[in-house]
Design an enzyme around this catalytic site. Sequence first.
Site, PDB file in Angstrom:
ATOM      1  N   LYS A  11     -17.162  18.571 -11.609  1.00  0.00           N
ATOM      2  CA  LYS A  11     -15.919  19.342 -11.623  1.00  0.00           C
ATOM      3  C   LYS A  11     -14.987  18.953 -10.466  1.00  0.00           C
ATOM      4  O   LYS A  11     -15.397  18.283  -9.512  1.00  0.00           O
ATOM      5  CB  LYS A  11     -16.257  20.839 -11.576  1.00  0.00           C
ATOM      6  N   TYR A  51     -13.401  25.153 -23.219  1.00  0.00           N
ATOM      7  CA  TYR A  51     -13.916  26.468 -22.821  1.00  0.00           C
ATOM      8  C   TYR A  51     -13.502  27.578 -23.796  1.00  0.00           C
ATOM      9  O   TYR A  51     -13.522  28.753 -23.420  1.00  0.00           O
ATOM     10  CB  TYR A  51     -13.444  26.803 -21.404  1.00  0.00           C
ATOM     11  N   ARG A  87     -29.893  21.972 -16.564  1.00  0.00           N
ATOM     12  CA  ARG A  87     -29.588  23.326 -16.101  1.00  0.00           C
ATOM     13  C   ARG A  87     -30.440  23.694 -14.875  1.00  0.00           C
ATOM     14  O   ARG A  87     -29.967  24.376 -13.972  1.00  0.00           O
ATOM     15  CB  ARG A  87     -29.816  24.348 -17.229  1.00  0.00           C
ATOM     16  N   ASN A 114     -17.911  25.515  -9.040  1.00  0.00           N
ATOM     17  CA  ASN A 114     -19.359  25.366  -8.876  1.00  0.00           C
ATOM     18  C   ASN A 114     -19.867  23.957  -9.209  1.00  0.00           C
ATOM     19  O   ASN A 114     -21.023  23.767  -9.584  1.00  0.00           O
ATOM     20  CB  ASN A 114     -20.098  26.456  -9.658  1.00  0.00           C
ATOM     21  N   HIS A 117     -20.783  21.167 -14.672  1.00  0.00           N
ATOM     22  CA  HIS A 117     -21.006  21.817 -15.968  1.00  0.00           C
ATOM     23  C   HIS A 117     -22.229  21.190 -16.607  1.00  0.00           C
ATOM     24  O   HIS A 117     -22.459  19.985 -16.455  1.00  0.00           O
ATOM     25  CB  HIS A 117     -19.804  21.601 -16.896  1.00  0.00           C
ATOM     26  N   GLU A 128     -20.220  19.132 -27.443  1.00  0.00           N
ATOM     27  CA  GLU A 128     -19.482  18.771 -26.222  1.00  0.00           C
ATOM     28  C   GLU A 128     -19.432  17.252 -26.028  1.00  0.00           C
ATOM     29  O   GLU A 128     -18.403  16.713 -25.594  1.00  0.00           O
ATOM     30  CB  GLU A 128     -20.126  19.463 -25.017  1.00  0.00           C
TER      31      GLU A 128
END
Length: 140
Positions: A11, A51, A87, A114, A117, A128
Amino acid sequence: MALERTFSIIKPDATRRNLTGKVLTMLEEGGLRVVAQKRVELDQEKAEGFYAVHKERPFFNDLVAFMTSGPVVVQVLEGEDAVARNREIMGATDPADADEGTIRKALAESIEANSVHGSDSLENAAIEIAYFFNENEIVG
Ligand code: IDP
Ligand code: MG
């Protein structure tokens, strides 16, 4: 265990702080392999579409503004149980809740900024990946 592909974004908070390499090292040392990658700037339409699932959430407009605030690195990661593994390596959404050793614990600025993604399911990973890459851009 199954060989999977998942979708990942480095990000704008991380690209701005020159942390692209640090994020990649953590992903690679966690057992994931980059099989597609490009550095791009998201425009509003692309970020809103990505999103869309969050469009009723109070943070949606801020999130889109953040994701269009600078370059991102979009990438496809491959590995055993890649969706869940990614994750784990990322850590919890809010860095204050993230485990030691995770990307978000080590690098994230806030619950919004953060740093990374990661797809939350194999089904969303496929959606995605297709949102950013053609099949011939993915080289395993
Ligand atoms: P995830 O990235 O851990 O899957 P999601 O709940 O899918 O988390 O939220 C997507 C992104 O929206 C987060 O990564 C973060 O950038 C942002 N976000 C999530 N919750 C909040 C919040 O409460 N305030 C501000 N931004 C948030
Ligand atoms: Mg999510």
